[in-house]
Write an enzyme that holds these catalytic residues in place. Structure first.
Site, PDB file in Angstrom:
ATOM      1  N   TYR A   1     -16.796  16.752 -15.681  1.00 42.68           N
ATOM      2  CA  TYR A   1     -17.049  15.303 -15.798  1.00 42.68           C
ATOM      3  C   TYR A   1     -18.072  14.913 -14.720  1.00 42.68           C
ATOM      4  O   TYR A   1     -17.936  15.310 -13.556  1.00 42.68           O
ATOM      5  CB  TYR A   1     -15.732  14.550 -15.603  1.00 42.68           C
ATOM      6  CG  TYR A   1     -15.907  13.052 -15.562  1.00 42.68           C
ATOM      7  CD1 TYR A   1     -16.185  12.339 -16.718  1.00 42.68           C
ATOM      8  CD2 TYR A   1     -15.818  12.350 -14.362  1.00 42.68           C
ATOM      9  CE1 TYR A   1     -16.372  10.970 -16.681  1.00 42.68           C
ATOM     10  CE2 TYR A   1     -15.995  10.981 -14.318  1.00 42.68           C
ATOM     11  CZ  TYR A   1     -16.280  10.297 -15.484  1.00 42.68           C
ATOM     12  OH  TYR A   1     -16.454   8.942 -15.437  1.00 42.68           O
TER      13      TYR A   1
ATOM     14  N   ASP B   1      -7.686  18.619 -14.655  1.00 41.71           N
ATOM     15  CA  ASP B   1      -7.999  17.266 -15.118  1.00 41.71           C
ATOM     16  C   ASP B   1      -7.548  17.202 -16.578  1.00 41.71           C
ATOM     17  O   ASP B   1      -8.171  17.795 -17.461  1.00 41.71           O
ATOM     18  CB  ASP B   1      -9.510  17.032 -14.980  1.00 41.71           C
ATOM     19  CG  ASP B   1      -9.930  15.626 -15.411  1.00 41.71           C
ATOM     20  OD1 ASP B   1      -9.202  15.006 -16.209  1.00 41.71           O
ATOM     21  OD2 ASP B   1     -11.004  15.177 -14.971  1.00 41.71           O
TER      22      ASP B   1
ATOM     23  N   ARG C   1       0.855  -1.200   0.000  1.00 38.93           N
ATOM     24  CA  ARG C   1       0.000   0.000   0.000  1.00 38.93           C
ATOM     25  C   ARG C   1       0.881   1.236   0.000  1.00 38.93           C
ATOM     26  O   ARG C   1       0.623   2.212  -0.696  1.00 38.93           O
ATOM     27  CB  ARG C   1      -0.964   0.008   1.195  1.00 38.93           C
ATOM     28  CG  ARG C   1      -1.748   1.318   1.274  1.00 38.93           C
ATOM     29  CD  ARG C   1      -2.977   1.332   2.178  1.00 38.93           C
ATOM     30  NE  ARG C   1      -2.962   0.414   3.269  1.00 38.93           N
ATOM     31  CZ  ARG C   1      -2.218   0.530   4.385  1.00 38.93           C
ATOM     32  NH1 ARG C   1      -1.408   1.574   4.534  1.00 38.93           N
ATOM     33  NH2 ARG C   1      -2.277  -0.384   5.322  1.00 38.93           N
TER      34      ARG C   1
ATOM     35  N   LYS D   1      -8.259   6.286 -19.714  1.00 39.68           N
ATOM     36  CA  LYS D   1      -8.545   6.805 -21.042  1.00 39.68           C
ATOM     37  C   LYS D   1      -7.281   6.771 -21.908  1.00 39.68           C
ATOM     38  O   LYS D   1      -6.779   5.713 -22.191  1.00 39.68           O
ATOM     39  CB  LYS D   1      -9.151   8.208 -20.923  1.00 39.68           C
ATOM     40  CG  LYS D   1     -10.223   8.325 -19.807  1.00 39.68           C
ATOM     41  CD  LYS D   1     -11.467   7.511 -20.043  1.00 39.68           C
ATOM     42  CE  LYS D   1     -12.373   7.390 -18.820  1.00 39.68           C
ATOM     43  NZ  LYS D   1     -12.787   8.638 -18.210  1.00 39.68           N
TER      44      LYS D   1
HETATM   45  C1  LIG Z   1     -13.259   9.079 -16.909  1.00 38.86           C
HETATM   46  C2  LIG Z   1     -12.951  10.416 -16.385  1.00 38.86           C
HETATM   47  C3  LIG Z   1     -12.748  10.645 -15.015  1.00 38.86           C
HETATM   48  C4  LIG Z   1     -12.895   9.563 -13.973  1.00 38.86           C
HETATM   49  O1  LIG Z   1     -11.942   8.572 -14.116  1.00 38.86           O
HETATM   50  P1  LIG Z   1     -12.179   7.034 -13.731  1.00 38.86           P
HETATM   51  O2  LIG Z   1     -10.899   6.397 -14.108  1.00 38.86           O
HETATM   52  O3  LIG Z   1     -13.365   6.550 -14.514  1.00 38.86           O
HETATM   53  O4  LIG Z   1     -12.444   7.016 -12.253  1.00 38.86           O
HETATM   54  C5  LIG Z   1     -12.423  11.924 -14.616  1.00 38.86           C
HETATM   55  N1  LIG Z   1     -12.327  12.946 -15.496  1.00 38.86           N
HETATM   56  C6  LIG Z   1     -12.531  12.765 -16.809  1.00 38.86           C
HETATM   57  C7  LIG Z   1     -12.411  13.931 -17.730  1.00 38.86           C
HETATM   58  C8  LIG Z   1     -12.859  11.502 -17.304  1.00 38.86           C
HETATM   59  O5  LIG Z   1     -13.075  11.346 -18.616  1.00 38.86           O
END
Ligand SMILES: *Cc1c(COP(=O)(O)O)cnc(C)c1O
Length: 384
Positions: A103, A175, A51, A200
């Site tokens: 998001y 983000d 962890r 992504k």
């Molecule tokens: C998918 C996404 C998230 C969240 O991420 P997860 O890996 O699904 O928890 C946050 N911000 C954006 C812009 C996203 O496309």
């Protein structure tokens, strides 16, 4: 030559990486272990419990730091776990200013979990950076930026927002999921924290859920490492390996995503069954100049409204697609299509959705790296 001076294409492959110390393995081994032998109590080789730290996760964390031009990387079990760690820096009474077309999962985390913990959230259209100034108070501790936004691909001027709060003790977090560091480096533009859903583009193959943070400041990194270890939402070694492997081809994938998206956007723009096409590469896109300045290309996402603004017709079109898969998520090698009004944004009341410009006929495409000709044929037959 210092590794920090490497170009991006070299960083994705070598940044933060060294051959494994045990046997010289060129690819980081998957250290599938929870614990590590100690020669005497407290005497170990830098790892005691997974962890706190795991060598495969550390390899990914070093890579994340390198490609985002930061000093420290942290890998989490998902993008939302990474955002959650940032919010845990805050105290009751603190205020956050966030982009209004956030998001959905970030919005849910803010409103359903952190509001009741005494954090106050303000949402504003950050395309006008000045709208942030009006909301800053002595309680403001965090600015949360997302650019390009989902699903309308608005662009926010990161540097302009960061300049507004420079010198104040307010953290600016970006983000960077939609752009990826191939297109945009928020730390270079004045941000304090870069956040990723590595699910992504970084992972890039739709086979892993993962998140990451990158920062430069030593004290901030220390606080985030404490939260990561204390809360425990760490990324496991096998998933860390998958993201690392994805990152090694990020640059070539992103180039193709951008090329294909440009072709798809151009095709859609001329199609009689299509009304508006949202893609920051168009000169008439309202934030095109900012996109050109802060990004190296325009990304792999394209959204469009079907003419006539008919809910059923948009659904019929996404059902007819054969190369594009109808699915949530984005950023994988394969092309995906989504219908925000019935999928990602279905939980938002229609009036609220329309206020932020998300019509019933909006279709969002994550353009993959197939032959662009096949993608265009597919859209042509579905729009037919
Ligand atoms: C998918 C996404 C998230 C969240 O991420 P997860 O890996 O699904 O928890 C946050 N911000 C954006 C812009 C996203 O496309």
């Amino acid at each position: 030559m210092k590794k920090s001076d490497f170009g991006f294409n070299t960083k994705v492959i070598h940044g933060g990486q060294t051959p494994d110390k045990a046997y010289g393995a060129v690819m980081p081994p998957i250290y599938q272990t929870s614990t590590y032998a100690q020669s005497s109590p407290g005497k170990h080789k830098g790892f005691e419990y997974s962890r706190s730290a795991n060598p495969t996760r550390s390899a990914l964390e070093n890579s994340l730091a390198s490609i985002e031009n930061g000093a420290y990387g942290l890998a989490f079990a998902s993008g939302l776990a990474a955002i959650d760690a940032v919010l845990k820096l805050l105290e009751p009474g603190d205020e956050v200013i966030a982009t209004n077309d956030l998001y959905g999962g970030s919005y849910r985390l803010f409103e359903r979990l952190y509001k009741k913990a005494g954090i106050k959230f303000h949402y504003t259209d950050m395309r006008d950076a000045g709208s942030v100034s009006a909301l800053v108070t002595t309680a403001t501790k965090l600015i949360w930026i997302e650019t390009p936004t989902n699903p309308l691909l608005n662009i926010i001027d990161i540097q302009a927002v960061a300049d507004l709060v420079r010198g104040k003790s307010i953290l600016v977090a970006v983000d960077n999921t939609f752009a990826s560091p191939f297109l945009q480096l928020p730390l270079n533009l004045g941000a304090d924290i870069v956040m990723h859903s590595a699910t992504k583009y970084l992972g890039g193959h739709s086979d892993v859920v993962a998140g990451g943070l990158v920062v430069n400041d030593d004290a901030l990194a220390g606080k985030l490492y404490f939260i990561q270890n204390a809360s425990g939402a760490i990324l496991g070694p096998s998933d860390s390996y998958l993201v690392l492997r994805g990152i090694k081809t990020l640059h070539v994938r992103m180039q193709r995503h951008c090329e294909n998206a440009a072709r798809v956007a151009g095709f859609l723009k001329g199609h009689p069954a299509v009304d508006v096409v949202y893609w920051p590469g168009f000169e008439e896109h309202p934030n095109h100049e900012i996109a050109k300045r802060q990004m190296t290309d325009f990304g792999g996402m394209v959204s469009f409204n079907v003419s006539g603004d008919n809910y059923e017709q948009a659904i019929a079109i996404v059902e007819k697609l054969k190369v594009f898969t109808l699915a949530e998520s984005l950023g994988g090698v394969e092309s995906l299509a989504g219908h925000p009004a019935s999928m990602t944004h279905a939980s938002i009341p229609k009036e609220v959705r329309l206020e932020s410009g998300i019509k019933d006929s909006l279709i969002r495409l994550s353009v993959g790296i197939e032959d662009s000709r096949d993608l265009i044929f597919d859209l042509e037959q579905a729009l037919g």
